[in-house]
Design a protein around this motif. Sequence first.
Motif, PDB file in Angstrom:
ATOM      1  N   GLY A  67      -5.960  -0.870   0.480  1.00  0.00           N
ATOM      2  CA  GLY A  67      -6.240  -0.356   1.820  1.00  0.00           C
ATOM      3  C   GLY A  67      -7.398  -1.102   2.467  1.00  0.00           C
ATOM      4  O   GLY A  67      -7.370  -1.412   3.669  1.00  0.00           O
ATOM      5  N   THR A  68      -8.433  -1.410   1.666  1.00  0.00           N
ATOM      6  CA  THR A  68      -9.573  -2.182   2.189  1.00  0.00           C
ATOM      7  C   THR A  68      -9.134  -3.583   2.587  1.00  0.00           C
ATOM      8  O   THR A  68      -9.536  -4.096   3.642  1.00  0.00           O
ATOM      9  CB  THR A  68     -10.693  -2.254   1.131  1.00  0.00           C
ATOM     10  N   ASN A  69      -8.320  -4.226   1.731  1.00  0.00           N
ATOM     11  CA  ASN A  69      -7.805  -5.557   2.078  1.00  0.00           C
ATOM     12  C   ASN A  69      -6.999  -5.520   3.367  1.00  0.00           C
ATOM     13  O   ASN A  69      -7.061  -6.456   4.185  1.00  0.00           O
ATOM     14  CB  ASN A  69      -6.939  -6.094   0.939  1.00  0.00           C
ATOM     15  N   LEU A  70      -6.262  -4.442   3.543  1.00  0.00           N
ATOM     16  CA  LEU A  70      -5.475  -4.312   4.763  1.00  0.00           C
ATOM     17  C   LEU A  70      -6.382  -4.187   5.983  1.00  0.00           C
ATOM     18  O   LEU A  70      -6.120  -4.781   7.034  1.00  0.00           O
ATOM     19  CB  LEU A  70      -4.562  -3.095   4.641  1.00  0.00           C
ATOM     20  N   LYS A  71      -7.477  -3.437   5.839  1.00  0.00           N
ATOM     21  CA  LYS A  71      -8.427  -3.310   6.949  1.00  0.00           C
ATOM     22  C   LYS A  71      -9.100  -4.646   7.265  1.00  0.00           C
ATOM     23  O   LYS A  71      -9.301  -4.995   8.434  1.00  0.00           O
ATOM     24  CB  LYS A  71      -9.489  -2.271   6.596  1.00  0.00           C
ATOM     25  N   VAL A  72      -9.465  -5.402   6.203  1.00  0.00           N
ATOM     26  CA  VAL A  72     -10.099  -6.715   6.411  1.00  0.00           C
ATOM     27  C   VAL A  72      -9.146  -7.645   7.147  1.00  0.00           C
ATOM     28  O   VAL A  72      -9.534  -8.362   8.087  1.00  0.00           O
ATOM     29  CB  VAL A  72     -10.528  -7.322   5.061  1.00  0.00           C
TER      30      VAL A  72
ATOM     31  N   GLN B 282      -5.206   5.303  -7.818  1.00  0.00           N
ATOM     32  CA  GLN B 282      -5.831   5.602  -6.539  1.00  0.00           C
ATOM     33  C   GLN B 282      -6.854   4.521  -6.146  1.00  0.00           C
ATOM     34  O   GLN B 282      -6.962   4.165  -4.967  1.00  0.00           O
ATOM     35  CB  GLN B 282      -6.504   6.976  -6.608  1.00  0.00           C
ATOM     36  N   LEU B 283      -7.603   4.012  -7.147  1.00  0.00           N
ATOM     37  CA  LEU B 283      -8.579   2.946  -6.869  1.00  0.00           C
ATOM     38  C   LEU B 283      -7.877   1.675  -6.412  1.00  0.00           C
ATOM     39  O   LEU B 283      -8.320   1.001  -5.472  1.00  0.00           O
ATOM     40  CB  LEU B 283      -9.419   2.685  -8.127  1.00  0.00           C
ATOM     41  N   GLN B 284      -6.757   1.327  -7.084  1.00  0.00           N
ATOM     42  CA  GLN B 284      -5.996   0.156  -6.657  1.00  0.00           C
ATOM     43  C   GLN B 284      -5.476   0.331  -5.232  1.00  0.00           C
ATOM     44  O   GLN B 284      -5.496  -0.613  -4.433  1.00  0.00           O
ATOM     45  CB  GLN B 284      -4.838  -0.081  -7.624  1.00  0.00           C
ATOM     46  N   ALA B 285      -5.027   1.526  -4.938  1.00  0.00           N
ATOM     47  CA  ALA B 285      -4.544   1.793  -3.578  1.00  0.00           C
ATOM     48  C   ALA B 285      -5.681   1.681  -2.573  1.00  0.00           C
ATOM     49  O   ALA B 285      -5.498   1.179  -1.453  1.00  0.00           O
ATOM     50  CB  ALA B 285      -3.908   3.167  -3.518  1.00  0.00           C
TER      51      ALA B 285
ATOM     52  N   LEU C 256       0.829  -1.200   0.000  1.00  0.00           N
ATOM     53  CA  LEU C 256       0.000   0.000   0.000  1.00  0.00           C
ATOM     54  C   LEU C 256       0.870   1.259   0.000  1.00  0.00           C
ATOM     55  O   LEU C 256       0.555   2.241  -0.697  1.00  0.00           O
ATOM     56  CB  LEU C 256      -0.925  -0.004   1.218  1.00  0.00           C
ATOM     57  N   ALA C 257       1.958   1.231   0.741  1.00  0.00           N
ATOM     58  CA  ALA C 257       2.863   2.384   0.755  1.00  0.00           C
ATOM     59  C   ALA C 257       3.477   2.611  -0.619  1.00  0.00           C
ATOM     60  O   ALA C 257       3.605   3.756  -1.082  1.00  0.00           O
ATOM     61  CB  ALA C 257       3.952   2.177   1.809  1.00  0.00           C
ATOM     62  N   LEU C 258       3.855   1.505  -1.312  1.00  0.00           N
ATOM     63  CA  LEU C 258       4.390   1.628  -2.666  1.00  0.00           C
ATOM     64  C   LEU C 258       3.351   2.209  -3.616  1.00  0.00           C
ATOM     65  O   LEU C 258       3.665   3.041  -4.477  1.00  0.00           O
ATOM     66  CB  LEU C 258       4.861   0.261  -3.172  1.00  0.00           C
ATOM     67  N   LYS C 259       2.140   1.783  -3.484  1.00  0.00           N
ATOM     68  CA  LYS C 259       1.071   2.277  -4.355  1.00  0.00           C
ATOM     69  C   LYS C 259       0.823   3.763  -4.107  1.00  0.00           C
ATOM     70  O   LYS C 259       0.633   4.546  -5.063  1.00  0.00           O
ATOM     71  CB  LYS C 259      -0.198   1.475  -4.109  1.00  0.00           C
ATOM     72  N   GLN C 260       0.846   4.164  -2.880  1.00  0.00           N
ATOM     73  CA  GLN C 260       0.657   5.580  -2.585  1.00  0.00           C
ATOM     74  C   GLN C 260       1.825   6.420  -3.115  1.00  0.00           C
ATOM     75  O   GLN C 260       1.632   7.543  -3.589  1.00  0.00           O
ATOM     76  CB  GLN C 260       0.514   5.754  -1.071  1.00  0.00           C
ATOM     77  N   ASN C 261       3.030   5.874  -3.056  1.00  0.00           N
ATOM     78  CA  ASN C 261       4.191   6.581  -3.608  1.00  0.00           C
ATOM     79  C   ASN C 261       4.071   6.731  -5.120  1.00  0.00           C
ATOM     80  O   ASN C 261       4.399   7.782  -5.690  1.00  0.00           O
ATOM     81  CB  ASN C 261       5.467   5.840  -3.235  1.00  0.00           C
TER      82      ASN C 261
END
Length: 455
Positions: free
Chosen positions: A257-262, A250-253, A158-163
């Motif tokens: 992020g949702t997968n991380l919350k799950v 942004q959608l992929q990120a 997720l951090a890579l995607k945000q970068n």
Amino acid sequence: MCAISHRVLCFPGDYFTSDQQFTLWHTIGISIRQTRFSMDRELAPELLTRSRRKPWLIGVVALVALVGVVLGMRSLLKTSIEAAKIRTSVVQTGPVENTLSATGEVIPAYEQIMTSPIRASIRRILLTPGANVKPGQAIIELDKSLTQIEYEKLQDQLALKQNSIEQLRMKLDKNLYDADINDQIKLLNINKLKAEVEDARRLLKVGGQTPEDVTRAENALRIAQLEKKQLENDLTYNRQSMGASLKETQLQARIEGTNLKVLAQKLRQADILADRAGVLTWVNENIGSAVNEGEMLAKVADLGSFRVEGSCSDTYADQLRAGLPVIIRINETDLRGLVTQVKPSVQNNTIKFAVSLDDNHNAALRPNQKVELFVVTNRSAKAIRVANGPAFKGKRKQYVYVVEGDNAARRREISLGLTNFDWVEIKSGLQPGEKVITTDLSEYEHLEQLTITKE
């Protein structure tokens, strides 16, 4: 010469004395007895045994036939029965419910099944079956290390995607800035060309320029204008395409992020805790064994309230429906309930249904207890009824014996209505107060009247 035995020879004309005659006849007698003995020995032993048994067998068969005839005649001639061998019931007035017989099992009204939210292994068992649990109390401790590593991996992704989103946004800003500068440069060039065209036209009027020079200046201006339009179109396209790319990233990120919350939620649920108070009825006690996601780990039941899971033959499927009253018989206790759900599937020629109890806290209820169910399909509030018994065979019209006096019973035809385990509705043939024999008297059905004897 004649031969008598193999030891005596005589010739015609021989004369024997009295001693010789005695000896001769004695020898002949011995020979005859020996010959008869040899003939007796030639008979098979089986034939001798069979010939001796045949009279006995005939006698036994005849005796059995005679006993059967005597018993048959006795039953035909028997017109009395002992009072101790019969049961009677008095005809009365009361409600009769027509019921369908079924079986059921008492289960807790609430039972929480705890499953593993992640793929893990059992590290420690904190409670054993039968223990009382409180809300929030831990039951099993799982090894969550593998899932924790996966969670950290998702965090890095997720951090890579945000970068990458930031890099794409910076690239988009640069391209837009460069395109805007080029557009301004192109506009200045167009303004310059416009001035040159005007100069060429003025010089043409005074003879300082040729028409070809004017045409050349106009063409240069037209080309510059077209290039500006092309640049503006590229600018619009780049703005839209790069905006779409940024939105996709942004959608992929957001998905990651949702997968991380799950996964974080699953990690929290991996602490197997009771949601409410109850009794631990089952737990997976295989310490160290691997469990997959969704595999059952424990069961917690609320033993303060119960319900019933019933089943009956699928022949009653058209009569069974939600909302029907149900009688639940537990030993000598009858409870009431309602059919709340009828399962649509049929398995092994049986249909299952759920029953809610009016008194789901009754002390007679026990988990996994087998009970008798009677589903009420019809009811007569005020009917002539008599206690059910073996005498009633399920036919609408039949014969029963009605007690008359102290020592007699007379056969009478009756019509039946609603029936259940306890009562039979009498449509005709009996009146309240009469006493009916409820014992099966099929062997006396040829008699109009019976004598009841008392020892």
